[in-house]
Design a protein around this motif. Structure first.
Motif, PDB file in Angstrom:
ATOM      1  N   ALA A 242       0.829  -1.204   0.000  1.00 51.13           N
ATOM      2  CA  ALA A 242       0.000   0.000   0.000  1.00 51.13           C
ATOM      3  C   ALA A 242       0.864   1.255   0.000  1.00 51.13           C
ATOM      4  O   ALA A 242       0.552   2.238  -0.698  1.00 51.13           O
ATOM      5  CB  ALA A 242      -0.927  -0.002   1.212  1.00 51.13           C
ATOM      6  N   SER A 243       1.964   1.226   0.744  1.00 48.44           N
ATOM      7  CA  SER A 243       2.872   2.376   0.782  1.00 48.44           C
ATOM      8  C   SER A 243       3.517   2.613  -0.576  1.00 48.44           C
ATOM      9  O   SER A 243       3.702   3.756  -1.010  1.00 48.44           O
ATOM     10  CB  SER A 243       3.952   2.156   1.847  1.00 48.44           C
ATOM     11  OG  SER A 243       3.385   2.027   3.135  1.00 48.44           O
ATOM     12  N   GLU A 244       3.886   1.515  -1.251  1.00 47.62           N
ATOM     13  CA  GLU A 244       4.487   1.642  -2.583  1.00 47.62           C
ATOM     14  C   GLU A 244       3.532   2.318  -3.564  1.00 47.62           C
ATOM     15  O   GLU A 244       3.910   3.256  -4.285  1.00 47.62           O
ATOM     16  CB  GLU A 244       4.881   0.266  -3.117  1.00 47.62           C
ATOM     17  CG  GLU A 244       5.386   0.284  -4.552  1.00 47.62           C
ATOM     18  CD  GLU A 244       5.410  -1.089  -5.193  1.00 47.62           C
ATOM     19  OE1 GLU A 244       5.544  -1.162  -6.440  1.00 47.62           O
ATOM     20  OE2 GLU A 244       5.284  -2.092  -4.462  1.00 47.62           O
ATOM     21  N   HIS A 245       2.298   1.858  -3.609  1.00 47.17           N
ATOM     22  CA  HIS A 245       1.327   2.434  -4.548  1.00 47.17           C
ATOM     23  C   HIS A 245       1.008   3.887  -4.186  1.00 47.17           C
ATOM     24  O   HIS A 245       0.788   4.723  -5.079  1.00 47.17           O
ATOM     25  CB  HIS A 245       0.058   1.601  -4.568  1.00 47.17           C
ATOM     26  CG  HIS A 245       0.254   0.205  -5.072  1.00 47.17           C
ATOM     27  ND1 HIS A 245       0.936  -0.071  -6.234  1.00 47.17           N
ATOM     28  CD2 HIS A 245      -0.125  -1.013  -4.574  1.00 47.17           C
ATOM     29  CE1 HIS A 245       0.964  -1.380  -6.437  1.00 47.17           C
ATOM     30  NE2 HIS A 245       0.326  -1.966  -5.442  1.00 47.17           N
ATOM     31  N   ALA A 246       0.985   4.190  -2.890  1.00 41.26           N
ATOM     32  CA  ALA A 246       0.758   5.581  -2.480  1.00 41.26           C
ATOM     33  C   ALA A 246       1.920   6.464  -2.907  1.00 41.26           C
ATOM     34  O   ALA A 246       1.721   7.582  -3.411  1.00 41.26           O
ATOM     35  CB  ALA A 246       0.561   5.647  -0.968  1.00 41.26           C
ATOM     36  N   ALA A 247       3.147   5.974  -2.722  1.00 40.94           N
ATOM     37  CA  ALA A 247       4.325   6.747  -3.112  1.00 40.94           C
ATOM     38  C   ALA A 247       4.361   6.955  -4.629  1.00 40.94           C
ATOM     39  O   ALA A 247       4.706   8.040  -5.111  1.00 40.94           O
ATOM     40  CB  ALA A 247       5.591   6.034  -2.644  1.00 40.94           C
TER      41      ALA A 247
END
Length: 291
Positions: A242-247
């Protein structure tokens, strides 16, 4: 000053880039919604299960687990979560920076040859190989599409190493998803497991004296603790995804905004250059008529 043809070519090129960044932002945003729903649905369950175990391990029942007891293994294992692709801002570089610091500290503690690295994601795996550390396995698939079976397999390897006394500690490095604009880089001890933080936060209260446990507290802990550890790896993988896609969503948004701003500046420059060219031509005509 650049010619009108050169400026127009740059505008056309940036417009093509703008279409790409806009499309990538839309794709990353769609993936983010799915990943966000998965991690938000998993976190309450994981915290609740951890709370149950906290009550048994800190409730005065005299129950212990080998996963909660420190050992004197000669090695240290570090599991780092990154992405398989780039174009996500400082997501991967931040993981690599923190991982490098932890590997240096662990090398001073046990020696470089006794540091086991489990890279989850191609980017961090490439960094580990560049630094000369041995990669304990290939877990790129776990970064791309986190699944419970793959997460449980990694957790089983780590638990087996700890039970055999080969490692004294297992650390996790990952991004915690807080919001689309905020991802918190964390490092935590996976093994030996420590529920003291849960107890301090009030999640795990002491087990009442008249609380009946079947078949026994020891059997419950023996059954549930491995599930908690397997679930923890899966939760961290979802959190990192989720953090990757948000970044990536934020990075593509910034790239799109910059492209729009650059197109506006170049369009203004093109209009000024075109107006200047027309003015020069008129001056030449007027000057020729007067001569």
């Amino acid at each position: 000053m650049a010619s009108l043809k050169e400026i127009k070519g740059r505008i056309s090129s940036i417009q093509g880039t703008l279409k790409i960044t806009s499309a990538m932002k839309m794709v990353a945003s769609a993936k983010l919604h799915k990943a966000q729903a998965a991690i938000e649905g998993m976190l309450p369950y994981e915290r609740g299960l951890s709370g149950i175990l906290s009550r048994f391990l800190s409730g005065g029942l005299g129950v212990q687990s080998p996963f909660a007891v420190p050992n004197k293994g000669a090695k240290v294992a570090v599991v780092a979560f990154s992405s398989n692709s780039s174009l996500c801002g400082g997501f991967n570089s931040n993981v690599a920076r923190l991982l490098g610091e932890r590997l240096e500290a662990c090398s001073r503690e046990v020696g470089k040859d006794n540091v086991l690295v489990y890279p989850v994601g191609r980017k961090v795996a490439e960094a580990v190989r560049k630094w000369g550390y041995a990669v304990a396995g290939d877990f790129q698939h776990l970064s791309g599409k986190p699944g419970y079976p793959e997460s449980a397999q990694l957790a089983e390897q780590l638990m087996d190493l700890y039970l055999r006394g080969e490692v004294r500690r297992v650390e996790l490095i990952y991004h915690h998803f807080k919001s689309t604009s905020t991802q918190e880089l964390r490092t935590e001890t996976y093994l030996p497991i420590d529920f003291s933080a849960c107890c301090e936060a009030g999640v795990a209260a002491a087990v009442p004296g008249d609380y009946l446990v079947e078949p026994s507290p020891a059997a419950v802990v023996r059954s549930l603790l491995p599930k908690v550890l397997r679930l923890r790896i899966y939760t961290v993988a979802l959190d990192s995804s989720a953090s990757e896609h948000a970044a990536r969503t934020m990075a593509m948004q910034v790239a799109t905004d910059n492209a729009n701003e650059l197109i506006q500046d170049l369009t203004l420059l093109y209009n000024k250059s075109r107006q200047q060219a027309i003015t020069n031509e008129l001056l030449d005509i007027v000057g020729g008529t007067m001569a």
